[in-house]
Design an enzyme around this catalytic site. Sequence first.
Site, mmCIF file in Angstrom:
data_model
loop_
_atom_site.group_PDB
_atom_site.id
_atom_site.type_symbol
_atom_site.label_atom_id
_atom_site.label_comp_id
_atom_site.label_asym_id
_atom_site.label_seq_id
_atom_site.Cartn_x
_atom_site.Cartn_y
_atom_site.Cartn_z
ATOM 1 N N ASP A 1 0.816 -1.217 0.000
ATOM 2 C CA ASP A 1 0.000 0.000 0.000
ATOM 3 C C ASP A 1 0.849 1.265 0.000
ATOM 4 O O ASP A 1 2.066 1.228 0.177
ATOM 5 C CB ASP A 1 -0.969 0.000 1.200
ATOM 6 C CG ASP A 1 -0.325 -0.535 2.474
ATOM 7 O OD1 ASP A 1 0.901 -0.531 2.575
ATOM 8 O OD2 ASP A 1 -1.066 -0.963 3.376
ATOM 9 N N ASN B 1 -7.376 -2.866 14.472
ATOM 10 C CA ASN B 1 -8.776 -3.124 14.105
ATOM 11 C C ASN B 1 -8.928 -4.345 13.199
ATOM 12 O O ASN B 1 -9.984 -4.571 12.642
ATOM 13 C CB ASN B 1 -9.378 -1.890 13.418
ATOM 14 C CG ASN B 1 -8.675 -1.555 12.097
ATOM 15 O OD1 ASN B 1 -7.727 -2.231 11.705
ATOM 16 N ND2 ASN B 1 -9.145 -0.523 11.422
ATOM 17 N N HIS C 1 -7.223 -4.850 10.348
ATOM 18 C CA HIS C 1 -6.970 -4.638 8.914
ATOM 19 C C HIS C 1 -5.709 -5.375 8.471
ATOM 20 O O HIS C 1 -4.798 -5.619 9.254
ATOM 21 C CB HIS C 1 -6.948 -3.148 8.534
ATOM 22 C CG HIS C 1 -5.744 -2.365 8.963
ATOM 23 N ND1 HIS C 1 -5.793 -1.016 9.232
ATOM 24 C CD2 HIS C 1 -4.445 -2.702 9.147
ATOM 25 C CE1 HIS C 1 -4.590 -0.574 9.550
ATOM 26 N NE2 HIS C 1 -3.760 -1.578 9.513
ATOM 27 N N GLU D 1 -9.690 -2.044 5.445
ATOM 28 C CA GLU D 1 -10.299 -1.747 6.742
ATOM 29 C C GLU D 1 -11.534 -2.639 6.962
ATOM 30 O O GLU D 1 -12.052 -3.237 5.995
ATOM 31 C CB GLU D 1 -10.698 -0.266 6.784
ATOM 32 C CG GLU D 1 -9.529 0.714 6.605
ATOM 33 C CD GLU D 1 -8.616 0.843 7.824
ATOM 34 O OE1 GLU D 1 -8.485 -0.118 8.609
ATOM 35 O OE2 GLU D 1 -8.006 1.918 7.992
HETATM 36 C C1 F6R Z 1 1.570 -1.661 6.136
HETATM 37 C C2 F6R Z 1 0.199 -2.122 6.270
HETATM 38 C C3 F6R Z 1 -0.526 -2.169 7.559
HETATM 39 C C4 F6R Z 1 0.356 -2.539 8.746
HETATM 40 C C5 F6R Z 1 -0.467 -2.540 10.040
HETATM 41 C C6 F6R Z 1 0.410 -2.792 11.243
HETATM 42 O O1 F6R Z 1 2.013 -1.719 4.792
HETATM 43 O O2 F6R Z 1 -0.356 -2.434 5.275
HETATM 44 O O3 F6R Z 1 -1.586 -3.093 7.453
HETATM 45 O O4 F6R Z 1 0.916 -3.798 8.536
HETATM 46 O O5 F6R Z 1 -1.122 -1.319 10.179
HETATM 47 O O6 F6R Z 1 1.300 -1.734 11.380
HETATM 48 P P1 F6R Z 1 2.453 -1.767 12.483
HETATM 49 O O7 F6R Z 1 3.421 -2.822 12.056
HETATM 50 O O8 F6R Z 1 3.069 -0.396 12.426
HETATM 51 O O9 F6R Z 1 1.800 -2.072 13.782
#
Ligand code: F6R
Length: 242
Positions: free
Chosen positions: A67, A135, A137, A142
């Site tokens: 992303d 959450n 995701h 989401e």
């Molecule tokens: C990152 C992504 C997100 C993260 C998730 C966890 O490319 O797509 O889904 O993997 O938000 O983020 P951290 O590792 O910062 O807790």
Amino acid sequence: MKIFVAKDYAEVSALAYGVIKDVVLQESSPVLGLATGSTPLGLYALMAEDCAKKNVSYKNTRTANLDEYVGLAPSHPQSYRYFMEHNLFEHIDLPKESAYLPNGSAQNLEEECRRYDALLEQMPRDVQLLGIGNNGHIAFNEPGTPFDCGTHIVRLDASTIEANARFFDSVNEVPRRAITMGIRGIMSAKKILLVATGTKKALAVARALQGEVDESCPASVLQRHQDVVVILDKDASAKLRF
Ligand code: F6R
């Protein structure tokens, strides 16, 4: 699904690196699906370290990220392109043209989504690395995202904006939209490597791995994938039933 509970973040990163290293050494032209965020930083440091020791080369590897924020130029320090350059690409021998991310600055974002999906079809990932949001995701899919969607533009959840504000000067600077690989793209990888650490992830991890498979918890779709490796620290595993 194989679940490993490591004693700490260093062990989580080492186990995750073991999975990535196996793929890179086994495949003649490996394709890695990569993620940003805090969780993979230890893994990326190990990839860099081992590459510097010449134990592993990424010359024949291609990568595709999950992303990117909409509206942040690649040179913006909080863009995911910048994150990947600084935390991984500059430190390994991956050819520059072999690293793909969706372009959040594209003039026509819908076209960019189609372009990225076509690219993903041409480069099926041998392993897709994932973190998980508080959450539930995965990538920026989401809660409520249909399981069959391709790359799309997403309006970030308030909880995601709040969680990611730690990387920005203020919460107001966090982009409200992102371009993300869809759940269909994620599920098309041959293997999934999900990594999570910390208490804040415990509920999402339990719902994802042992709850109902439901779009209200995007990561629960992983229960339908035939080859998933999950690596957790003790805190992130706290709400699992063994
Ligand atoms: C990152 C992504 C997100 C993260 C998730 C966890 O490319 O797509 O889904 O993997 O938000 O983020 P951290 O590792 O910062 O807790």
